[in-house]
Each structure stands twice: as structure tokens, then as C-alpha cells.
Design a protein around this motif. Structure first.
Motif, short mmCIF file in Angstrom:
data_model
loop_
_atom_site.label_atom_id
_atom_site.label_comp_id
_atom_site.label_asym_id
_atom_site.label_seq_id
_atom_site.Cartn_x
_atom_site.Cartn_y
_atom_site.Cartn_z
N ALA A 40 0.83 -1.21 0.00
CA ALA A 40 0.00 0.00 0.00
C ALA A 40 0.86 1.25 0.00
CB ALA A 40 -0.93 -0.01 1.21
N ALA A 41 1.94 1.24 0.78
CA ALA A 41 2.85 2.40 0.82
C ALA A 41 3.52 2.61 -0.53
CB ALA A 41 3.89 2.19 1.91
N ARG A 42 3.97 1.53 -1.14
CA ARG A 42 4.63 1.66 -2.45
C ARG A 42 3.64 2.14 -3.51
NH1 ARG A 42 8.39 -3.78 -1.86
NH2 ARG A 42 10.34 -2.67 -1.29
N ALA A 43 2.41 1.68 -3.44
CA ALA A 43 1.41 2.13 -4.40
C ALA A 43 1.14 3.62 -4.25
CB ALA A 43 0.11 1.33 -4.22
N LEU A 44 1.03 4.08 -3.00
CA LEU A 44 0.82 5.51 -2.76
C LEU A 44 2.00 6.32 -3.28
CD1 LEU A 44 -0.82 7.79 -1.45
CD2 LEU A 44 0.38 7.31 0.70
N HIS A 45 3.21 5.82 -3.08
CA HIS A 45 4.41 6.49 -3.57
C HIS A 45 4.36 6.65 -5.10
CE1 HIS A 45 9.05 6.82 -2.76
NE2 HIS A 45 8.62 7.78 -3.55
N GLN A 46 4.02 5.57 -5.78
CA GLN A 46 3.95 5.61 -7.24
C GLN A 46 2.83 6.51 -7.73
OE1 GLN A 46 3.53 1.46 -8.19
NE2 GLN A 46 5.69 0.98 -7.82
N GLU A 47 1.70 6.47 -7.04
CA GLU A 47 0.57 7.32 -7.43
C GLU A 47 0.92 8.80 -7.27
OE1 GLU A 47 -2.67 6.03 -5.04
OE2 GLU A 47 -2.68 4.00 -5.91
N ASP A 48 1.66 9.12 -6.22
CA ASP A 48 2.02 10.51 -6.02
C ASP A 48 2.97 11.00 -7.10
OD1 ASP A 48 1.93 12.87 -4.05
OD2 ASP A 48 4.08 12.58 -4.36
N ALA A 49 3.89 10.15 -7.52
CA ALA A 49 4.79 10.53 -8.60
C ALA A 49 4.01 10.80 -9.88
CB ALA A 49 5.83 9.43 -8.83
N ALA A 50 3.05 9.92 -10.17
CA ALA A 50 2.23 10.12 -11.37
C ALA A 50 1.38 11.38 -11.24
CB ALA A 50 1.34 8.89 -11.60
N ALA A 51 0.83 11.61 -10.05
CA ALA A 51 0.02 12.80 -9.82
C ALA A 51 0.84 14.07 -10.01
CB ALA A 51 -0.59 12.76 -8.42
N SER A 52 2.09 14.03 -9.58
CA SER A 52 2.97 15.19 -9.73
C SER A 52 3.13 15.57 -11.19
CB SER A 52 4.34 14.89 -9.10
OG SER A 52 5.25 15.94 -9.32
N ALA A 53 3.37 14.58 -12.04
CA ALA A 53 3.54 14.85 -13.47
C ALA A 53 2.25 15.43 -14.07
CB ALA A 53 3.94 13.57 -14.19
N ARG A 54 1.12 14.91 -13.65
CA ARG A 54 -0.15 15.40 -14.19
C ARG A 54 -0.46 16.81 -13.69
NH1 ARG A 54 -3.96 10.58 -12.52
NH2 ARG A 54 -5.61 11.85 -13.47
N MET A 55 -0.14 17.09 -12.43
CA MET A 55 -0.32 18.45 -11.92
C MET A 55 0.54 19.44 -12.69
SD MET A 55 -0.68 18.18 -7.76
CE MET A 55 0.51 16.87 -7.50
N ALA A 56 1.77 19.05 -12.99
CA ALA A 56 2.66 19.94 -13.74
C ALA A 56 2.07 20.28 -15.10
CB ALA A 56 4.03 19.29 -13.88
N ALA A 57 1.53 19.27 -15.77
CA ALA A 57 0.95 19.49 -17.10
C ALA A 57 -0.29 20.38 -17.01
CB ALA A 57 0.60 18.15 -17.75
N HIS A 58 -1.19 20.07 -16.06
CA HIS A 58 -2.39 20.89 -15.90
C HIS A 58 -2.04 22.32 -15.49
CE1 HIS A 58 -5.09 17.61 -16.56
NE2 HIS A 58 -4.78 16.96 -15.46
N GLY A 59 -1.08 22.45 -14.60
CA GLY A 59 -0.70 23.78 -14.14
C GLY A 59 -0.09 24.62 -15.23
N LEU A 60 0.77 24.02 -16.06
CA LEU A 60 1.38 24.78 -17.15
C LEU A 60 0.33 25.19 -18.17
CD1 LEU A 60 3.88 25.95 -18.46
CD2 LEU A 60 4.33 23.72 -19.50
N ALA A 61 -0.61 24.29 -18.46
CA ALA A 61 -1.68 24.64 -19.40
C ALA A 61 -2.50 25.82 -18.87
CB ALA A 61 -2.57 23.42 -19.63
N LEU A 62 -2.77 25.83 -17.57
CA LEU A 62 -3.52 26.94 -16.98
C LEU A 62 -2.72 28.23 -17.05
CD1 LEU A 62 -5.97 28.00 -15.41
CD2 LEU A 62 -4.77 27.34 -13.30
N LEU A 63 -1.43 28.16 -16.75
CA LEU A 63 -0.59 29.36 -16.84
C LEU A 63 -0.60 29.92 -18.26
CD1 LEU A 63 2.68 28.72 -14.79
CD2 LEU A 63 0.87 30.38 -14.30
N ASP A 64 -0.46 29.04 -19.24
CA ASP A 64 -0.44 29.51 -20.62
C ASP A 64 -1.78 30.11 -21.03
OD1 ASP A 64 2.18 28.73 -20.90
OD2 ASP A 64 1.71 26.80 -21.84
N GLU A 65 -2.86 29.61 -20.44
CA GLU A 65 -4.19 30.17 -20.73
C GLU A 65 -4.35 31.54 -20.09
OE1 GLU A 65 -8.84 29.22 -19.56
OE2 GLU A 65 -7.37 27.58 -19.58
N LEU A 66 -3.90 31.66 -18.85
CA LEU A 66 -4.04 32.92 -18.14
C LEU A 66 -3.04 33.97 -18.60
CD1 LEU A 66 -4.54 31.59 -14.48
CD2 LEU A 66 -6.30 32.51 -16.02
#
Length: 379
Positions: free
Chosen positions: A135-161
């Protein structure tokens, strides 16, 4: 207990010395943490062999940052199970180490639930310990994936604004790979902009009193070759007044159901400044940071830190005389007000960016819909 050893190699990037990792040497499993209190002077690791060592590391901020605290909490439960300690006692101790960051409880409870379920099904402590670690390892991996997705969504929002590009971003505290299983939250967005050639300047608040901006964010920005400038927290107003800030990006330790955001103290004044100067104030955090059980900002428990963090400063290899182990900068006996966090109301938040996308405007209804789309949080 915990012991320490130093890492060598001046050219290592932060991702090459992970903020947290699980190891299984012959003498038994351990949780290895990069000691963030020693950065940027030294890259030193703490080796935790039990829950009390991890609790101490959390309380002293050797390990910190909401997403990473969740990961640490899960691994801490797995460590207690693997070494034959009382898992429930360890879970409660770890969960109570810091009250504001909701991710800590999320990680602890996830690993504890996996352990309990496996133990109830098999009756085998070894199988239950294996389930907690999975469970700990799964959470670790999920957070890494979430980080990459947040970066993409955040950059898209910055470029829009900010369609003109050349983003000048102000950030507070530290929200990079030192707080995450991946490259971070708010810092990861700035890093994505840098890699795309769209970051003109990263303004880094020192972040008083523990200087997580100066010690940690500047450390990460330098490693990545980003254009950055360090400033004292109270210099931010002059930057806004001179038109030098295009957006503010911060992380979060808890987001209440109404969209109120708890983050490192000093974030709320930035939100007020941003609103006055018509600058976007953007919060970047995983969905696990949204706490539907906390109805509003007034319900968020704000951690109060020791006064000596304000009345003293610490510096490696310098003689110390203060009660807290630092150099006194205020008269003996001075009382200090030292909340670790402040709370920004939703009306001052332009958007909350998560791995599931951005919410803007920030409302309770929008957060319900966001969390309903997530596999990690259900309201």
C-alpha cells in the motif's frame, strides 16, 4: 532509532538522492530519509528503524511537505508491521506527529487498512506486513504520477491565463521533489515552464522563520538550472507594485471542503497582494490534500511551532547558545508567535490545480465534483 550518513557527489541532482526510500538490509527493513534540516549545506540521510524515529523526523521537519508526509506515514506503518511492533500504536503516533497536513493521516490510514484487511483474511503477520508495504509503495507511485499530471495541468492553466509567455512566478515555501514522490506540486509547474522555455524568472520567498524557500526551493532551482531570485518575504509587495509578478504558485497542506487553503504561513498575505494587483493566485496540490471532513477554513487546526524557531537561527558549524540549539536573535525570554500555516479563503484563490485538473472558480460544489472523479478521495 535513527542514524546518519552523508552523501557524496556535488553534482547530484535532487532526484538522484530521493527524499524517501525503503531499504531491506540484512539487519532488517529501514526507512531512509533525506534530512531536509541539513540542506543545502549537507546531503545527509536519516535511517529510521522504528516509528518513534520517524515521528521525530516529522516533528523536526527532517521530512516535510504534505504529499511526502503521506508517503512517509504509509511507510512508517509498514515499518512497524515488518519489525513486529504494535501497528495500531505506531499508526496513531505517526498520525499525530503534525496536525495540519491531512496527507499524513491519509497515508497512515491507507497502509493501516491494508494491514488490517490482510491480517483478518490470512491471520499471518508477515502477509499483513507485506500488504502494508504494498500500500505504501502504491501511494508512492501514485504521487509521482500525480505530480507529473499536476505539472501538465498547471502549465496549461498558466499559458491560458498568461498567453504572452515569459512567466514570472512567485512561490512560497518549498513544493518540489523534496515534498513529493515525483517532482512536486507548485514547483513542478514552474519546472515544466522552465523546460518549455517559458519561465522568465522564479521569485523565491525566503519563507521565514525556517527558510524553506532559501534552503530548499533555491537548492532545487539551482540544481535544475532555473532562473531564480531569492527575496525576503516582506519584499514581495514591492515586486507586485513594480509589476514583476505574473502569477503566484503555492502548494497546500490541507484544503477544506469549501476551498479554504492551509499552506505555509505567509501564503495568505501573498493572496491578498495578488488580488489587489490582479495577479493569479494558484494552489497546486493532489486531490488527497482535499479534506471533505473539514468544512471550512476556521475548522482547520493550525500547528503552532516552538517559539525558538523565531527567536533563534541555526547555522552549521557555528557555536550555539540558545535554548533551542541556535543563535539568539531576540532577548532571552521573548515570547514568539509562530504558526506553521495560515489559511487563505477560497475567494482569494484563482484556481486549485490537481492531478484531476483545475478548479476555477473555487467552490464547494466544484471540489465535490473534482473529488468524485478521483480514485483516491470520495465525498
Amino acid at each position: 532509532m535513527a542514524d546518519q550518513h552523508a552523501q557524496s557527489g556535488e553534482d547530484k541532482r535532487p532526484t538522484e538522492i530521493p527524499a524517501i526510500r525503503w531499504e531491506e538490509p540484512p539487519e532488517g527493513p529501514v526507512l531512509v530519509l533525506l534530512d531536509q534540516t541539513r540542506l543545502p549545506v549537507e546531503e545527509v540521510e536519516l535511517v529510521c528503524t522504528d516509528a518513534p524515529a520517524l515521528v521525530e523526523a516529522i516533528r523536526t521537519l527532517a521530512v516535510r511537505g504534505a504529499p511526502l508526509l503521506g508517503i512517509a506515514g504509509a511507510y512508517g506503518v509498514a515499518l512497524a508491521a515488518a519489525r513486529g511492533f504494535d501497528v495500531e500504536d505506531a499508526a496513531r503516533a505517526i498520525e499525530g506527529a503534525r496536525p495540519t497536513a491531512v496527507n499524513l493521516s491519509v497515508g497512515v490510514r491507507r497502509a493501516e487498512a491494508a494491514h488490517r484487511a490482510a491480517l483478518g483474511t490470512t491471520g499471518d503477520p508477515t502477509a499483513a506486513a507485506t500488504a502494508a508495504l504494498a500500500a505504501a509503495r502504491a501511494l508512492h507511485q501514485e504521487d509521482a504520477a500525480a505530480s507529473a499530471r499536476m505539472a501538465a495541468h498547471g502549465l496549461a492553466l498558466l499559458d491560458e491565463l498568461l498567453p504572452a509567455g515569459g512567466h514570472r512566478i512567485l512561490t512560497h515555501c518549498n513544493s518540489g521533489s523534496l515534498v513529493s514522490g515525483g517532482e512536486g506540486t507548485a514547483f513542478a509547474v514552474a519546472l515544466a515552464a522552465h523546460r518549455q522555455g517559458r519561465l522568465r524568472r522564479l521569485w523565491v520567498d525566503e519563507t521565514r522563520p525556517l527558510l524553506q524557500g532559501a534552503r530548499l526551493t533555491a537548492y532545487e532551482a539551482a540544481r535544475h538550472g532555473m532562473a531564480y531570485t531569492l527575496l525576503t518575504d516582506n519584499a514581495a509587495g514591492s515586486l507586485f507594485a513594480s509589476g514583476e509578478v505574473d502569477a503566484v504558485l503555492v502548494g497546500a497542506d490541507r484544503i477544506a471542503a469549501d476551498g479554504s487553503v492551509a499552506n505555509k504561513v505567509g501564503s495568505y498575505p501573498l493572496a491578498v497582494l495578488a488580488r489587489y494587483h490582479h495577479v493569479p493566485f494558484i494552489v497546486v496540490a493532489p486531490v488527497t490534500t482535499v479534506d471533505p471532513g473539514t468544512p471550512d477554513g476556521a475548522s482547520i487546526e493550525v500547528e503552532q511551532r516552538p517559539g525558538f524557531e523565531v527567536t533563534e537561527i541555526t547555522a552549521p558549524q557555528v557555536q550555539v547558545t540558545g535554548a533551542g540549539g541556535g543563535i539568539p536573535v531576540a532577548p532571552l525570554g521573548t515570547q514568539a508567535y509562530n504558526p506553521a500555516f495560515d489559511v487563505t479563503p477560497p475567494e482569494l484563490v484563482t484556481a486549485i490545480v490537481t492531478e484531476e485538473g483545475a478548479v476555477s472558480p473555487v467552490t464547494a460544489e466544484a471540489l465535490v465534483e473534482l473529488c468524485a472523479r478521483s480514485r483516491q478521495v470520495t465525498i
